[in-house]
Design a protein around this motif. Sequence first.
Motif, PDB file in Angstrom:
ATOM      1  N   ARG A   1       0.437 -20.528  30.070  1.00 28.39           N
ATOM      2  CA  ARG A   1       1.360 -21.636  30.214  1.00 28.39           C
ATOM      3  C   ARG A   1       2.044 -21.846  28.873  1.00 28.39           C
ATOM      4  NH1 ARG A   1      -1.546 -26.277  29.609  1.00 28.39           N
ATOM      5  NH2 ARG A   1      -0.599 -26.345  27.579  1.00 28.39           N
ATOM      6  N   PRO A   2       3.186 -21.234  28.672  1.00 23.14           N
ATOM      7  CA  PRO A   2       3.880 -21.455  27.400  1.00 23.14           C
ATOM      8  C   PRO A   2       4.503 -22.845  27.374  1.00 23.14           C
ATOM      9  CG  PRO A   2       5.205 -20.066  28.826  1.00 23.14           C
ATOM     10  CD  PRO A   2       3.894 -20.300  29.541  1.00 23.14           C
ATOM     11  N   ASP A   3       4.304 -23.562  26.284  1.00 25.07           N
ATOM     12  CA  ASP A   3       4.964 -24.846  26.107  1.00 25.07           C
ATOM     13  C   ASP A   3       6.216 -24.701  25.261  1.00 25.07           C
ATOM     14  OD1 ASP A   3       3.087 -26.102  27.675  1.00 25.07           O
ATOM     15  OD2 ASP A   3       1.810 -26.641  25.988  1.00 25.07           O
ATOM     16  N   ALA A   4       6.343 -23.575  24.575  1.00 26.19           N
ATOM     17  CA  ALA A   4       7.548 -23.242  23.805  1.00 26.19           C
ATOM     18  C   ALA A   4       7.583 -21.722  23.654  1.00 26.19           C
ATOM     19  CB  ALA A   4       7.516 -23.909  22.440  1.00 26.19           C
ATOM     20  N   MET A   5       8.785 -21.165  23.656  1.00 23.07           N
ATOM     21  CA  MET A   5       8.922 -19.713  23.509  1.00 23.07           C
ATOM     22  C   MET A   5      10.020 -19.335  22.524  1.00 23.07           C
ATOM     23  SD  MET A   5       8.453 -18.214  27.351  1.00 23.07           S
ATOM     24  CE  MET A   5       8.441 -16.531  26.751  1.00 23.07           C
ATOM     25  N   THR A   6      10.511 -20.288  21.785  1.00 20.88           N
ATOM     26  CA  THR A   6      11.654 -20.001  20.920  1.00 20.88           C
ATOM     27  C   THR A   6      11.264 -19.329  19.615  1.00 20.88           C
ATOM     28  OG1 THR A   6      11.519 -22.257  20.094  1.00 20.88           O
ATOM     29  CG2 THR A   6      13.090 -21.829  21.866  1.00 20.88           C
ATOM     30  N   SER A   7      10.092 -19.656  19.078  1.00 22.31           N
ATOM     31  CA  SER A   7       9.694 -19.051  17.801  1.00 22.31           C
ATOM     32  C   SER A   7       8.790 -17.847  18.049  1.00 22.31           C
ATOM     33  CB  SER A   7       8.967 -20.078  16.939  1.00 22.31           C
ATOM     34  OG  SER A   7       7.788 -20.505  17.586  1.00 22.31           O
ATOM     35  N   ARG A   8       8.547 -17.090  17.004  1.00 21.77           N
ATOM     36  CA  ARG A   8       7.680 -15.916  17.100  1.00 21.77           C
ATOM     37  C   ARG A   8       6.237 -16.385  17.051  1.00 21.77           C
ATOM     38  NH1 ARG A   8       8.582 -10.440  13.721  1.00 21.77           N
ATOM     39  NH2 ARG A   8       6.816  -9.292  14.535  1.00 21.77           N
ATOM     40  N   ALA A   9       5.496 -16.151  18.134  1.00 29.20           N
ATOM     41  CA  ALA A   9       4.116 -16.606  18.219  1.00 29.20           C
ATOM     42  C   ALA A   9       3.284 -15.567  18.964  1.00 29.20           C
ATOM     43  CB  ALA A   9       4.043 -17.949  18.938  1.00 29.20           C
ATOM     44  N   GLN A  10       2.178 -15.189  18.377  1.00 30.35           N
ATOM     45  CA  GLN A  10       1.328 -14.160  18.981  1.00 30.35           C
ATOM     46  C   GLN A  10       0.440 -14.761  20.060  1.00 30.35           C
ATOM     47  OE1 GLN A  10      -0.244 -10.805  16.711  1.00 30.35           O
ATOM     48  NE2 GLN A  10      -2.283 -11.557  17.241  1.00 30.35           N
ATOM     49  N   ILE A  11       0.432 -14.138  21.228  1.00 29.32           N
ATOM     50  CA  ILE A  11      -0.467 -14.539  22.307  1.00 29.32           C
ATOM     51  C   ILE A  11      -1.819 -13.872  22.098  1.00 29.32           C
ATOM     52  CG2 ILE A  11      -0.855 -14.518  24.794  1.00 29.32           C
ATOM     53  CD1 ILE A  11       2.250 -14.517  25.077  1.00 29.32           C
ATOM     54  N   LEU A  12      -1.804 -12.594  21.822  1.00 33.78           N
ATOM     55  CA  LEU A  12      -3.044 -11.882  21.493  1.00 33.78           C
ATOM     56  C   LEU A  12      -2.708 -10.616  20.746  1.00 33.78           C
ATOM     57  CD1 LEU A  12      -3.616  -9.203  23.512  1.00 33.78           C
ATOM     58  CD2 LEU A  12      -3.745 -11.044  25.161  1.00 33.78           C
ATOM     59  N   GLY A  13      -3.668 -10.128  19.982  1.00 33.04           N
ATOM     60  CA  GLY A  13      -3.451  -8.870  19.294  1.00 33.04           C
ATOM     61  C   GLY A  13      -4.439  -8.600  18.188  1.00 33.04           C
ATOM     62  N   LYS A  14      -4.336  -7.398  17.682  1.00 33.79           N
ATOM     63  CA  LYS A  14      -5.064  -6.961  16.496  1.00 33.79           C
ATOM     64  C   LYS A  14      -3.983  -6.496  15.520  1.00 33.79           C
ATOM     65  CE  LYS A  14      -8.963  -4.708  17.045  1.00 33.79           C
ATOM     66  NZ  LYS A  14      -9.954  -3.699  17.444  1.00 33.79           N
ATOM     67  N   TRP A  15      -3.404  -7.468  14.794  1.00 34.08           N
ATOM     68  CA  TRP A  15      -2.218  -7.160  14.000  1.00 34.08           C
ATOM     69  C   TRP A  15      -2.170  -7.891  12.667  1.00 34.08           C
ATOM     70  CZ3 TRP A  15       1.236  -3.595  15.852  1.00 34.08           C
ATOM     71  CH2 TRP A  15       2.392  -3.398  15.092  1.00 34.08           C
ATOM     72  N   GLY A  16      -2.938  -8.920  12.447  1.00 32.50           N
ATOM     73  CA  GLY A  16      -2.764  -9.780  11.294  1.00 32.50           C
ATOM     74  C   GLY A  16      -3.024  -9.156   9.944  1.00 32.50           C
ATOM     75  N   GLU A  17      -3.627  -7.993   9.906  1.00 37.36           N
ATOM     76  CA  GLU A  17      -3.903  -7.327   8.637  1.00 37.36           C
ATOM     77  C   GLU A  17      -2.931  -6.166   8.452  1.00 37.36           C
ATOM     78  OE1 GLU A  17      -8.002  -6.165   8.633  1.00 37.36           O
ATOM     79  OE2 GLU A  17      -8.672  -8.138   9.249  1.00 37.36           O
ATOM     80  N   ALA A  18      -2.494  -5.961   7.239  1.00 38.69           N
ATOM     81  CA  ALA A  18      -1.471  -4.946   6.977  1.00 38.69           C
ATOM     82  C   ALA A  18      -1.929  -3.520   7.272  1.00 38.69           C
ATOM     83  CB  ALA A  18      -1.006  -5.040   5.522  1.00 38.69           C
TER      84      ALA A  18
END
Length: 194
Positions: free
Chosen positions: A1-18
């Motif tokens: 249930r997205p309450d906003a979709m305008t900004s870049r926001a991660q739903i799920l992933g393995k990405w936060g580390e370079a």
Amino acid sequence: RPDAMTSRAQILGKWGEATNQEYRLFTISSTLRLDLRDQSANATVSAFTNVNLASLTGSWHHVAITYDGRGGATAADGITFYIDGVAVPVGRIGHAAYVAMENLAAPLQVGREGPGWRQYDGGLDELRFWNVVRTPAQLAAAQTVELTGAEVGLRGYWRFNEGLGTTVAGDGPADQPLTLSNSPLWGNGGPLTP
């Protein structure tokens, strides 16, 4: 249930580390995007919805993404997005050097890319990971029912049925619990009833 979709926001992933990037599903400019990363080849393939999804905000929807595992220049062609059981048009960005995601050490992040950035604004319920490509018929049949947790090909499953606390139990085969942070709020159920 997205309450906003305008900004870049991660739903799920393995990405936060370079150096441990594998995959991420995120919202950006009222669309959904999936990036798959082959760290060794320094190659990323992506697929993103070609339609404005702003109308999804404020209500529950079933989102499923399948990937057939192919590599090479057509790897992005193996990604399909389904919203409420219907395949939606996507754009794709390929990379000839992409072979496959790797099983790296980055933690799975749900609802954020990292502790203080790209946080998802909305509700989540029934997170499922499979190691098989689900057919449209299978997706439609299972989108409104809870699973047993023992289904063939199910690799990760979290129901989010606790209703309080800061831990979500793993409901699939050998799942680890999810630790909730940043003061999430429990709501009255998603689309499924336990």
